[in-house]
Design a protein around this motif. Structure first.
Motif, mmCIF file in Angstrom:
data_model
loop_
_atom_site.group_PDB
_atom_site.id
_atom_site.type_symbol
_atom_site.label_atom_id
_atom_site.label_comp_id
_atom_site.label_asym_id
_atom_site.label_seq_id
_atom_site.Cartn_x
_atom_site.Cartn_y
_atom_site.Cartn_z
ATOM 1 N N ASP A 40 0.812 -1.230 0.000
ATOM 2 C CA ASP A 40 0.000 0.000 0.000
ATOM 3 C C ASP A 40 0.839 1.271 0.000
ATOM 4 O O ASP A 40 0.387 2.307 -0.452
ATOM 5 N N GLU A 41 2.062 1.196 0.540
ATOM 6 C CA GLU A 41 2.851 2.431 0.622
ATOM 7 C C GLU A 41 3.922 2.524 -0.470
ATOM 8 O O GLU A 41 4.751 3.416 -0.460
ATOM 9 N N LEU A 64 -1.894 -9.077 -10.516
ATOM 10 C CA LEU A 64 -1.905 -7.721 -11.079
ATOM 11 C C LEU A 64 -3.285 -7.086 -10.929
ATOM 12 O O LEU A 64 -3.405 -5.904 -10.601
ATOM 13 N N GLY A 65 -4.319 -7.896 -11.160
ATOM 14 C CA GLY A 65 -5.683 -7.389 -11.011
ATOM 15 C C GLY A 65 -5.929 -6.877 -9.593
ATOM 16 O O GLY A 65 -6.556 -5.836 -9.387
ATOM 17 N N ARG A 66 -5.394 -7.621 -8.627
ATOM 18 C CA ARG A 66 -5.559 -7.219 -7.220
ATOM 19 C C ARG A 66 -4.809 -5.932 -6.909
ATOM 20 O O ARG A 66 -5.225 -5.137 -6.080
ATOM 21 N N LEU A 67 -3.674 -5.744 -7.585
ATOM 22 C CA LEU A 67 -2.837 -4.579 -7.273
ATOM 23 C C LEU A 67 -3.318 -3.309 -7.976
ATOM 24 O O LEU A 67 -3.006 -2.204 -7.562
ATOM 25 N N ARG A 68 -4.078 -3.496 -9.037
ATOM 26 C CA ARG A 68 -4.459 -2.355 -9.870
ATOM 27 C C ARG A 68 -5.103 -1.196 -9.099
ATOM 28 O O ARG A 68 -4.772 -0.028 -9.348
ATOM 29 N N PRO A 69 -6.016 -1.505 -8.151
ATOM 30 C CA PRO A 69 -6.651 -0.391 -7.424
ATOM 31 C C PRO A 69 -5.644 0.508 -6.714
ATOM 32 O O PRO A 69 -5.946 1.683 -6.483
ATOM 33 N N LYS A 71 -3.200 1.821 -7.910
ATOM 34 C CA LYS A 71 -2.862 2.899 -8.855
ATOM 35 C C LYS A 71 -3.891 4.014 -8.849
ATOM 36 O O LYS A 71 -3.562 5.163 -9.109
ATOM 37 N N ASP A 72 -5.146 3.644 -8.574
ATOM 38 C CA ASP A 72 -6.178 4.694 -8.503
ATOM 39 C C ASP A 72 -5.893 5.608 -7.320
ATOM 40 O O ASP A 72 -6.084 6.810 -7.384
ATOM 41 N N ARG A 73 -5.412 4.998 -6.237
ATOM 42 C CA ARG A 73 -5.123 5.780 -5.030
ATOM 43 C C ARG A 73 -3.833 6.581 -5.172
ATOM 44 O O ARG A 73 -3.686 7.649 -4.615
ATOM 45 N N ASN A 74 -2.879 6.006 -5.886
ATOM 46 C CA ASN A 74 -1.578 6.660 -6.029
ATOM 47 C C ASN A 74 -1.174 6.637 -7.507
ATOM 48 O O ASN A 74 -0.517 5.721 -7.965
ATOM 49 N N PRO A 75 -1.609 7.671 -8.269
ATOM 50 C CA PRO A 75 -1.379 7.662 -9.719
ATOM 51 C C PRO A 75 0.106 7.644 -10.075
ATOM 52 O O PRO A 75 0.474 7.245 -11.169
ATOM 53 N N TYR A 99 -1.924 -1.214 -17.578
ATOM 54 C CA TYR A 99 -1.486 -0.382 -16.442
ATOM 55 C C TYR A 99 -0.131 -0.821 -15.904
ATOM 56 O O TYR A 99 0.400 -0.213 -14.970
ATOM 57 N N VAL A 100 0.438 -1.890 -16.476
ATOM 58 C CA VAL A 100 1.802 -2.277 -16.085
ATOM 59 C C VAL A 100 2.791 -1.335 -16.763
ATOM 60 O O VAL A 100 2.695 -1.080 -17.966
#
Ligand code: SAH
Ligand code: F3S
Length: 447
Positions: A40-41, A64-69, A71-75, A99-100
């Protein structure tokens, strides 16, 4: 500029763990990134992937699907995929998961800093899965020791092309580091307190390191030289191929006491017909003959192996031959797997004839047998004195230390943290399924 955070998730073999540490070293130097255990950080998030066994690609895409969100939080977050799945899939990763930001192979770890800059500038996926051979090692920072044990990669890739295996395609052909480079890395680690070195390579006994005088050093010679280095008390290596397990290497077990009394020697199968179909280049009898000579050289050697169950056309009698080798070789540990076809390998063109439930049944039988042998081996150690390199406090108590014996078994015993990094004599008092308990009887002076 404040320091950023790097998160790396590592799948697969020890080579990958080694590469992940190198990625962290490289990016700490170039981009002031500190490693974190919390995705997360992260400012840069890397998956170091493995494709050796089934569904690896799928696992990567679901991860990757799990990690994608995130990116919404930290562009500003960069997501990268490295390792063998990256090597195999290349651009296909960017097609499926746009998004990779980075796709890099096992041989382009040292180019990460440039790739990070490019990805930040370009906003589209940067892909580099080339095999620039030994360049990787020439461009890595000095190794940083973490504790008394360390890995040193001596060669990359594999040219054996076992018919089931994807490694030669994802990591490329065998390429060895020059002897002096390896010895320099060992010396740097020893200066930082490392006492045990594990030489790594997909096919480590194919090591052929160039020497300053134009000759070539093999693994046996590397072991002899390393044993002379100040500070080094124990040497291990993994993973070996039986067909190239030379007489000199067997002799090293008799000649070099610092060479740990343990060997991981993958056999894969016990039936000569299956071994030939796998293109392993040896018979079961030839394998067992090497084991016999190893035990002559080092009577208390512990052996572990890799085994594949359910290779195409494997019959009951083929499987019985595998069980026979397990007994004859006296393995005390095995990494065993159901066969799964890997895309692009020759065996993937064969019909996968053994039904999944039959594979699993055989695997269960095999694992039970190996577990019994391992337990019998551990019980026979009770009462013996083992040299243990103390690595850390045990998970259970700060007043208990944990370290490995030469045979690679973990040993726990009462002691204090001042012992970390020392080689101590421990009498084994109890055998548990995954570790041993013991009582320290003496220790060496601090090295
Ligand atoms: N020499 C390598 C072996 C790499 S693969 C090393 O350094 O570890 C690790 C193990 O995975 C192999 O020894 C084999 O037992 C298993 N394996 C490889 N390909 C496989 C496949 N297609 N199906 C099942 N197991 C496989
Ligand atoms: Fe794979 Fe065989 Fe090499 S198992 S890593 S091709 S020795």
């Amino acid at each position: 500029m404040p320091r950023g955070k790097l998160y790396i998730k590592t799948f697969g073999c020890q080579m990958n763990s080694y590469d992940s540490d190198k990625m962290a070293d490289v990016l700490a130097r170039s981009h002031q990134l500190d490693r974190t255990h919390n995705p997360d950080e992260a400012d840069v998030l890397l998956l170091n992937t493995c494709s050796v066994r089934e569904k690896a690609q799928e696992k990567v895409f679901s991860e990757l699907g799990r990690l994608r969100p995130l990116k919404d939080r930290n562009p500003g977050l960069l997501i990268g995929v490295g390792g063998c799945v990256a090597s195999q899939e290349g651009d296909a990763i960017a097609d499926r998961a746009p998004y990779v930001d980075l796709v890099f192979g096992p041989q382009t770890v040292h180019r990460l800093p440039e790739m990070v800059d490019q990805a930040r500038a370009k906003r589209r996926t940067v892909v580099d899965i080339s095999f620039p051979e030994i360049e990787k090692f020439d461009n890595l920072p000095e190794p940083r020791a973490e504790g008394p044990t360390a890995f040193v990669s001596v060669m990359e890739g594999c040219s054996k092309y076992c018919t089931f295996c994807v490694v030669p395609y994802t990591r490329g052909e065998e390429i060895s580091r020059p002897l002096d480079d390896v010895l320099t890395e060992v010396a740097q680690l020893a200066e930082q307190g490392v006492r045990e070195i594990t030489f790594l390579g997909q096919n480590v006994n194919a090591y052929r390191g160039a020497m300053a005088d134009g000759a070539t050093a093999d693994l046996a010679l590397l072991i002899h030289y390393t044993a002379e280095m100040p500070g080094i008390q124990r040497i291990r290596f993994t993973t070996s191929h039986p067909a190239e397990f030379t007489d000199d290497l067997i002799a090293a077990y008799a000649e070099v006491p610092k060479l740990a009394g343990y060997l991981h020697l993958p056999v894969q199968a016990g039936s000569d017909r299956i071994l030939a179909m796998m293109k392993r280049g040896h018979t079961a009898a030839e394998y067992l003959d090497k084991v016999r000579r190893l035990r002559e050289a080092r009577p208390d050697i512990a052996l572990s192996t890799d085994i594949i169950v359910g290779f195409p056309t494997e019959s009951d009698s083929d499987f019985a031959a595998t069980m026979n080798v397990i007994h004859e070789a006296g393995f005390d540990h095995a990494f065993s797997f159901n066969y799964s076809p890997r895309p692009g390998t020759p065996a993937a063109n064969l019909a996968d004839t053994v039904p999944a439930d039959e594979k699993s049944k055989r695997l269960q039988i095999l694992q039970n047998r190996v577990r019994q042998q391992g337990m019998a081996y551990a019980e026979a150690l009770v009462g013996t004195t083992q040299q243990v390199l103390v690595e850390r406090a045990s998970v259970k108590s700060p007043n208990q230390m944990a370290g490995r014996a030469g045979n690679n078994r973990w040993v726990n015993f009462d002691g204090d943290a001042a012992l970390i990094g020392r080689m101590v004599d421990v009498v084994i008092t109890e055998a548990l399924p995954n570790s041993l308990r013991g009582r320290m009887v003496s220790h060496s002076v601090a090295a």
